[in-house]
Design a protein around this motif. Sequence first.
Motif, PDB file in Angstrom:
ATOM      1  N   ILE A 107       0.835  -1.210   0.000  1.00  0.00           N
ATOM      2  CA  ILE A 107       0.000   0.000   0.000  1.00  0.00           C
ATOM      3  C   ILE A 107       0.864   1.252   0.000  1.00  0.00           C
ATOM      4  N   LEU A 108       1.861   1.288   0.889  1.00  0.00           N
ATOM      5  CA  LEU A 108       2.697   2.477   1.015  1.00  0.00           C
ATOM      6  C   LEU A 108       3.523   2.720  -0.251  1.00  0.00           C
ATOM      7  N   LEU A 109       3.963   1.643  -0.897  1.00  0.00           N
ATOM      8  CA  LEU A 109       4.725   1.788  -2.140  1.00  0.00           C
ATOM      9  C   LEU A 109       3.842   2.388  -3.237  1.00  0.00           C
ATOM     10  N   CYS A 110       2.658   1.826  -3.437  1.00  0.00           N
ATOM     11  CA  CYS A 110       1.774   2.312  -4.504  1.00  0.00           C
ATOM     12  C   CYS A 110       1.242   3.708  -4.215  1.00  0.00           C
ATOM     13  N   ASP A 111       1.095   4.036  -2.941  1.00  0.00           N
ATOM     14  CA  ASP A 111       0.532   5.339  -2.572  1.00  0.00           C
ATOM     15  C   ASP A 111       1.518   6.477  -2.807  1.00  0.00           C
ATOM     16  N   ASN A 112       2.805   6.158  -2.833  1.00  0.00           N
ATOM     17  CA  ASN A 112       3.834   7.173  -3.070  1.00  0.00           C
ATOM     18  C   ASN A 112       4.260   7.085  -4.537  1.00  0.00           C
ATOM     19  N   LYS A 113       3.764   7.990  -5.351  1.00  0.00           N
ATOM     20  CA  LYS A 113       3.903   7.867  -6.804  1.00  0.00           C
ATOM     21  C   LYS A 113       5.352   7.883  -7.278  1.00  0.00           C
ATOM     22  N   ILE A 114       6.181   8.727  -6.693  1.00  0.00           N
ATOM     23  CA  ILE A 114       7.575   8.786  -7.141  1.00  0.00           C
ATOM     24  C   ILE A 114       8.323   7.512  -6.743  1.00  0.00           C
ATOM     25  N   GLU A 115       8.058   7.004  -5.536  1.00  0.00           N
ATOM     26  CA  GLU A 115       8.713   5.765  -5.102  1.00  0.00           C
ATOM     27  C   GLU A 115       8.233   4.587  -5.935  1.00  0.00           C
ATOM     28  N   PHE A 116       6.961   4.591  -6.289  1.00  0.00           N
ATOM     29  CA  PHE A 116       6.426   3.540  -7.160  1.00  0.00           C
ATOM     30  C   PHE A 116       7.121   3.569  -8.518  1.00  0.00           C
ATOM     31  N   ASN A 117       7.276   4.761  -9.096  1.00  0.00           N
ATOM     32  CA  ASN A 117       7.948   4.878 -10.396  1.00  0.00           C
ATOM     33  C   ASN A 117       9.384   4.375 -10.326  1.00  0.00           C
ATOM     34  N   LYS A 118      10.081   4.748  -9.265  1.00  0.00           N
ATOM     35  CA  LYS A 118      11.471   4.301  -9.101  1.00  0.00           C
ATOM     36  C   LYS A 118      11.545   2.782  -8.935  1.00  0.00           C
ATOM     37  N   PHE A 119      10.594   2.235  -8.188  1.00  0.00           N
ATOM     38  CA  PHE A 119      10.541   0.782  -7.992  1.00  0.00           C
ATOM     39  C   PHE A 119      10.323   0.075  -9.326  1.00  0.00           C
ATOM     40  N   MET A 120       9.415   0.598 -10.127  1.00  0.00           N
ATOM     41  CA  MET A 120       9.127  -0.012 -11.422  1.00  0.00           C
ATOM     42  C   MET A 120      10.353  -0.007 -12.320  1.00  0.00           C
ATOM     43  N   ILE A 121      11.045   1.110 -12.354  1.00  0.00           N
ATOM     44  CA  ILE A 121      12.242   1.226 -13.187  1.00  0.00           C
ATOM     45  C   ILE A 121      13.327   0.262 -12.701  1.00  0.00           C
ATOM     46  N   ALA A 122      13.518   0.188 -11.379  1.00  0.00           N
ATOM     47  CA  ALA A 122      14.562  -0.673 -10.798  1.00  0.00           C
ATOM     48  C   ALA A 122      14.265  -2.149 -10.997  1.00  0.00           C
ATOM     49  N   ASN A 123      12.993  -2.498 -11.224  1.00  0.00           N
ATOM     50  CA  ASN A 123      12.622  -3.907 -11.328  1.00  0.00           C
ATOM     51  C   ASN A 123      12.254  -4.332 -12.745  1.00  0.00           C
ATOM     52  N   GLY A 124      12.743  -3.578 -13.730  1.00  0.00           N
ATOM     53  CA  GLY A 124      12.618  -3.997 -15.117  1.00  0.00           C
ATOM     54  C   GLY A 124      11.366  -3.569 -15.845  1.00  0.00           C
ATOM     55  N   PHE A 125      10.593  -2.651 -15.249  1.00  0.00           N
ATOM     56  CA  PHE A 125       9.371  -2.189 -15.894  1.00  0.00           C
ATOM     57  C   PHE A 125       9.488  -0.736 -16.354  1.00  0.00           C
ATOM     58  N   GLY A 126      10.709  -0.268 -16.531  1.00  0.00           N
ATOM     59  CA  GLY A 126      10.936   1.120 -16.908  1.00  0.00           C
ATOM     60  C   GLY A 126      10.314   1.507 -18.233  1.00  0.00           C
ATOM     61  N   SER A 127      10.167   0.551 -19.156  1.00  0.00           N
ATOM     62  CA  SER A 127       9.586   0.860 -20.464  1.00  0.00           C
ATOM     63  C   SER A 127       8.094   1.147 -20.375  1.00  0.00           C
ATOM     64  N   ASN A 128       7.504   0.897 -19.214  1.00  0.00           N
ATOM     65  CA  ASN A 128       6.079   1.164 -19.011  1.00  0.00           C
ATOM     66  C   ASN A 128       5.829   2.347 -18.080  1.00  0.00           C
ATOM     67  N   ILE A 129       6.883   3.130 -17.841  1.00  0.00           N
ATOM     68  CA  ILE A 129       6.780   4.303 -16.972  1.00  0.00           C
ATOM     69  C   ILE A 129       7.159   5.552 -17.776  1.00  0.00           C
ATOM     70  N   PRO A 130       6.322   6.597 -17.760  1.00  0.00           N
ATOM     71  CA  PRO A 130       6.709   7.851 -18.427  1.00  0.00           C
ATOM     72  C   PRO A 130       8.025   8.365 -17.851  1.00  0.00           C
ATOM     73  N   ALA A 131       8.854   8.938 -18.715  1.00  0.00           N
ATOM     74  CA  ALA A 131      10.215   9.339 -18.333  1.00  0.00           C
ATOM     75  C   ALA A 131      10.221  10.302 -17.144  1.00  0.00           C
ATOM     76  N   LEU A 132      11.211  10.097 -16.274  1.00  0.00           N
ATOM     77  CA  LEU A 132      11.403  10.959 -15.110  1.00  0.00           C
ATOM     78  C   LEU A 132      12.610  11.880 -15.265  1.00  0.00           C
ATOM     79  N   GLU A 133      13.416  11.618 -16.263  1.00  0.00           N
ATOM     80  CA  GLU A 133      14.661  12.371 -16.423  1.00  0.00           C
ATOM     81  C   GLU A 133      14.407  13.756 -17.002  1.00  0.00           C
TER      82      GLU A 133
END
Length: 278
Positions: A107-133
Amino acid sequence: MEDVIWITKKVFYKLQNFIIDVILNCYKLLNRFSSKKILFFDRPKWYIALKEAFKYSSHTITYGTLDDKCIDEYDLIIPLTLKNLTDSNVRNLLKNKTIPIPSMDAILLCDNKIEFNKFMIANGFGSNIPALEKPFTFPYILKKNKDEYSENTFIIYNVEDEQNYAEQLNSADFFSQEIITGKNEYATHINFIDNKIVNSLTVKYIFKSEGVIKGKHDNVIITITYCPYLELFTSILQTIGFNGICCFNYKVKNNVPYILEINPRFGGSLCDYFYLFL
């Protein structure tokens, strides 16, 4: 011409939704042998939609609080907000009276949008996340880390907008992200139990123009549609360690789903169709 096309679309989807409603009401009548007593609590505005949705079913639904209801009277008790999903007392009371409640970590991971995005990128789902750079080209999106209904989400179109939102742009509570344009946005509601999708339902939002924020623009058509990304969503939820009900919000560009967020709770657009999850 654009207005004519938009009106035609609205008429088409209104007819489509009417046909869907007829079919689903027939489904409810044919499945009246399955009866549950269900208590919903929090978000009283949602109860009107829930009551209407369950009208022809055999289920008995009630809206109230845990304080003034006897838990043993109900087969199922559904909290509707993160506040209650993260309340330790509520979690203990509802262990055997609800669809599984997600873990606190999930819950806490999904509720924090920036942490969720970073988690997705770190775990191989970066191609499904709009760019943060940075730097971003205009327009781009500005979001608050923790937010609901896009109350603190803004589109930055130009330098003047950057000046107007300078406080948020420089705040650790906000982050910027590539904007995924397109007139369609999707919400896939999922009941995820024991590492697999038990139920899913996808709502499609069709906007009159591109570059809009769902929740802030009312000129929208809403309908049910098919989701071809359930295998991907299964992999993501398994990686998160999620269990229970959630909602993927995403847009599609070049046949790639870009996930805007995962709401780790019952989503508002599920109210009309929650009986199907039972």
